[in-house]
Design a protein around this motif. Sequence first.
Motif, PDB file in Angstrom:
ATOM      1  N   MET A 152       0.832  -1.197   0.000  1.00  0.00           N
ATOM      2  CA  MET A 152       0.000   0.000   0.000  1.00  0.00           C
ATOM      3  C   MET A 152       0.870   1.251   0.000  1.00  0.00           C
ATOM      4  SD  MET A 152      -2.907   1.217   2.774  1.00  0.00           S
ATOM      5  CE  MET A 152      -3.951  -0.194   2.380  1.00  0.00           C
ATOM      6  N   VAL A 153       0.579   2.157  -0.910  1.00  0.00           N
ATOM      7  CA  VAL A 153       1.189   3.490  -0.906  1.00  0.00           C
ATOM      8  C   VAL A 153       0.194   4.447  -0.272  1.00  0.00           C
ATOM      9  CG1 VAL A 153       2.104   5.379  -2.293  1.00  0.00           C
ATOM     10  CG2 VAL A 153       2.555   3.006  -2.965  1.00  0.00           C
ATOM     11  N   ILE A 154       0.578   5.076   0.827  1.00  0.00           N
ATOM     12  CA  ILE A 154      -0.306   5.989   1.555  1.00  0.00           C
ATOM     13  C   ILE A 154       0.074   7.420   1.212  1.00  0.00           C
ATOM     14  CG2 ILE A 154      -1.141   6.707   3.827  1.00  0.00           C
ATOM     15  CD1 ILE A 154      -0.359   3.935   4.871  1.00  0.00           C
ATOM     16  N   ASN A 155      -0.823   8.116   0.515  1.00  0.00           N
ATOM     17  CA  ASN A 155      -0.591   9.497   0.099  1.00  0.00           C
ATOM     18  C   ASN A 155      -1.095  10.428   1.194  1.00  0.00           C
ATOM     19  OD1 ASN A 155      -0.457  11.997  -1.112  1.00  0.00           O
ATOM     20  ND2 ASN A 155      -1.382  11.344  -3.046  1.00  0.00           N
ATOM     21  N   LEU A 156      -0.173  11.166   1.810  1.00  0.00           N
ATOM     22  CA  LEU A 156      -0.493  12.009   2.959  1.00  0.00           C
ATOM     23  C   LEU A 156      -0.712  13.478   2.602  1.00  0.00           C
ATOM     24  CD1 LEU A 156       2.083  10.360   5.360  1.00  0.00           C
ATOM     25  CD2 LEU A 156      -0.394  10.124   5.474  1.00  0.00           C
ATOM     26  N   GLY A 157      -0.791  13.773   1.307  1.00  0.00           N
ATOM     27  CA  GLY A 157      -1.127  15.139   0.919  1.00  0.00           C
ATOM     28  C   GLY A 157       0.034  15.954   0.403  1.00  0.00           C
ATOM     29  N   ASP A 158      -0.170  17.273   0.361  1.00  0.00           N
ATOM     30  CA  ASP A 158       0.739  18.181  -0.336  1.00  0.00           C
ATOM     31  C   ASP A 158       2.025  18.519   0.413  1.00  0.00           C
ATOM     32  OD1 ASP A 158      -1.130  18.373  -2.392  1.00  0.00           O
ATOM     33  OD2 ASP A 158      -2.111  20.121  -1.519  1.00  0.00           O
ATOM     34  N   ALA A 159       2.045  18.420   1.724  1.00  0.00           N
ATOM     35  CA  ALA A 159       3.202  18.865   2.509  1.00  0.00           C
ATOM     36  C   ALA A 159       4.386  17.925   2.292  1.00  0.00           C
ATOM     37  CB  ALA A 159       2.842  18.936   3.985  1.00  0.00           C
ATOM     38  N   PRO A 160       5.512  18.419   1.757  1.00  0.00           N
ATOM     39  CA  PRO A 160       6.626  17.530   1.416  1.00  0.00           C
ATOM     40  C   PRO A 160       7.273  16.831   2.607  1.00  0.00           C
ATOM     41  CG  PRO A 160       7.249  19.823   1.131  1.00  0.00           C
ATOM     42  CD  PRO A 160       5.781  19.819   1.353  1.00  0.00           C
ATOM     43  N   GLY A 161       7.170  17.382   3.813  1.00  0.00           N
ATOM     44  CA  GLY A 161       7.796  16.750   4.972  1.00  0.00           C
ATOM     45  C   GLY A 161       6.867  15.873   5.788  1.00  0.00           C
ATOM     46  N   LYS A 162       5.611  15.764   5.375  1.00  0.00           N
ATOM     47  CA  LYS A 162       4.642  15.044   6.209  1.00  0.00           C
ATOM     48  C   LYS A 162       4.922  13.543   6.260  1.00  0.00           C
ATOM     49  CE  LYS A 162      -0.236  14.881   7.414  1.00  0.00           C
ATOM     50  NZ  LYS A 162      -1.602  15.376   7.105  1.00  0.00           N
ATOM     51  N   ALA A 163       5.327  12.957   5.143  1.00  0.00           N
ATOM     52  CA  ALA A 163       5.636  11.529   5.151  1.00  0.00           C
ATOM     53  C   ALA A 163       6.766  11.233   6.128  1.00  0.00           C
ATOM     54  CB  ALA A 163       6.008  11.061   3.744  1.00  0.00           C
ATOM     55  N   ALA A 164       7.775  12.089   6.134  1.00  0.00           N
ATOM     56  CA  ALA A 164       8.892  11.912   7.077  1.00  0.00           C
ATOM     57  C   ALA A 164       8.404  12.015   8.510  1.00  0.00           C
ATOM     58  CB  ALA A 164       9.978  12.954   6.809  1.00  0.00           C
ATOM     59  N   GLY A 165       7.541  12.998   8.783  1.00  0.00           N
ATOM     60  CA  GLY A 165       7.019  13.180  10.136  1.00  0.00           C
ATOM     61  C   GLY A 165       6.169  12.008  10.584  1.00  0.00           C
ATOM     62  N   MET A 166       5.325  11.515   9.687  1.00  0.00           N
ATOM     63  CA  MET A 166       4.464  10.393  10.046  1.00  0.00           C
ATOM     64  C   MET A 166       5.279   9.124  10.267  1.00  0.00           C
ATOM     65  SD  MET A 166       1.298  11.371  10.328  1.00  0.00           S
ATOM     66  CE  MET A 166       0.105  10.103   9.904  1.00  0.00           C
ATOM     67  N   LYS A 167       6.353   8.964   9.527  1.00  0.00           N
ATOM     68  CA  LYS A 167       7.241   7.824   9.744  1.00  0.00           C
ATOM     69  C   LYS A 167       7.865   7.899  11.141  1.00  0.00           C
ATOM     70  CE  LYS A 167      10.278   4.493   9.049  1.00  0.00           C
ATOM     71  NZ  LYS A 167       9.922   3.061   9.210  1.00  0.00           N
ATOM     72  N   LEU A 168       8.289   9.080  11.545  1.00  0.00           N
ATOM     73  CA  LEU A 168       8.867   9.243  12.880  1.00  0.00           C
ATOM     74  C   LEU A 168       7.835   8.963  13.964  1.00  0.00           C
ATOM     75  CD1 LEU A 168      11.104  12.421  12.424  1.00  0.00           C
ATOM     76  CD2 LEU A 168      11.807  10.013  12.419  1.00  0.00           C
ATOM     77  N   ILE A 169       6.600   9.411  13.735  1.00  0.00           N
ATOM     78  CA  ILE A 169       5.528   9.160  14.702  1.00  0.00           C
ATOM     79  C   ILE A 169       5.294   7.656  14.851  1.00  0.00           C
ATOM     80  CG2 ILE A 169       3.026   9.371  15.053  1.00  0.00           C
ATOM     81  CD1 ILE A 169       3.317  12.204  13.769  1.00  0.00           C
ATOM     82  N   GLY A 170       5.229   6.961  13.734  1.00  0.00           N
ATOM     83  CA  GLY A 170       5.031   5.519  13.781  1.00  0.00           C
ATOM     84  C   GLY A 170       6.168   4.798  14.478  1.00  0.00           C
ATOM     85  N   ASN A 171       7.405   5.202  14.164  1.00  0.00           N
ATOM     86  CA  ASN A 171       8.554   4.570  14.807  1.00  0.00           C
ATOM     87  C   ASN A 171       8.611   4.883  16.293  1.00  0.00           C
ATOM     88  OD1 ASN A 171       9.272   3.453  12.393  1.00  0.00           O
ATOM     89  ND2 ASN A 171      11.310   4.347  12.311  1.00  0.00           N
ATOM     90  N   SER A 172       8.171   6.092  16.666  1.00  0.00           N
ATOM     91  CA  SER A 172       8.119   6.449  18.085  1.00  0.00           C
ATOM     92  C   SER A 172       7.202   5.494  18.831  1.00  0.00           C
ATOM     93  CB  SER A 172       7.622   7.890  18.245  1.00  0.00           C
ATOM     94  OG  SER A 172       7.385   8.193  19.608  1.00  0.00           O
TER      95      SER A 172
END
Length: 282
Positions: A152-172
Amino acid sequence: MIAFLGMGLLGSNFVRALISKGESVQVWNRTASKATALETYGAKAFADVTDAVRNADRIHLTLKDDHTVDEVLAAATPGLKPGAVIIDHTTTSAEGAIARTKAWKERGFTYLHAPVFMGPANALESSGNMLVSGDQAVISTWQPALSKMTGMVINLGDAPGKAAGMKLIGNSFLVGLTAALADTLSLAKALEIPVSDVSSLFSSWNPGAALPARLQRMTSGTYNNPSWELNMARKDTQLFIDAAKKGNLTLAVIPAIAAEMDRWIEKGHGNDDWTVIGKNSI
């Protein structure tokens, strides 16, 4: 042609999966033997990263951190094909992802950060989750290719840094969960309860099922209708600590939680729902 830089467990299995789908893949790794090992599966290994990216339409990265990504891409630059797309699966800071997206666009290249919730087995099986965000035209163009690499590719919208942030949240969450499980197993050991019994308990009673409701309660901002009072949760927390101490075991996470509970009790929240300890996070 695809180039793949970083032949750790994740990267090497991504490469094997791509080759199994008929793709031609050029590979590089700082430790050259990890790249040459992929030649058994049909990859072409290069000792020089500049040569590895030459003639590649897209370059995938699975590296260590922001610094490594910037360092490797700088070294690869002389070999980059004009207009090539750089797809970075590395777990990095959100700031780094934003800066690279902007900098590479200014240089005439496309940089797309696409971190993953995938282990090596997922990479080989093309299962799991890949996160993307930013320029929707870029994502639309490359999503079909990325979909072949993951479940699954999850498209998180227009903000270029959001995927990085969500990855950190998940890893946290994963780090916290694992540390909490370590404390749970230490408590079980102190109480002379076998790990098999702990496993059986969680097979019958799945606390993970309560996660959505717990998150909703924590973020509601209303804590005066408790399902578990903070005072009572703190009492139980002390029982964990005392039992571990009697078993000559040290808990890593629970004492810090107890200290946080004490701070909220001192503020007068002892009769509130115990999730009040997360109030300042929302």
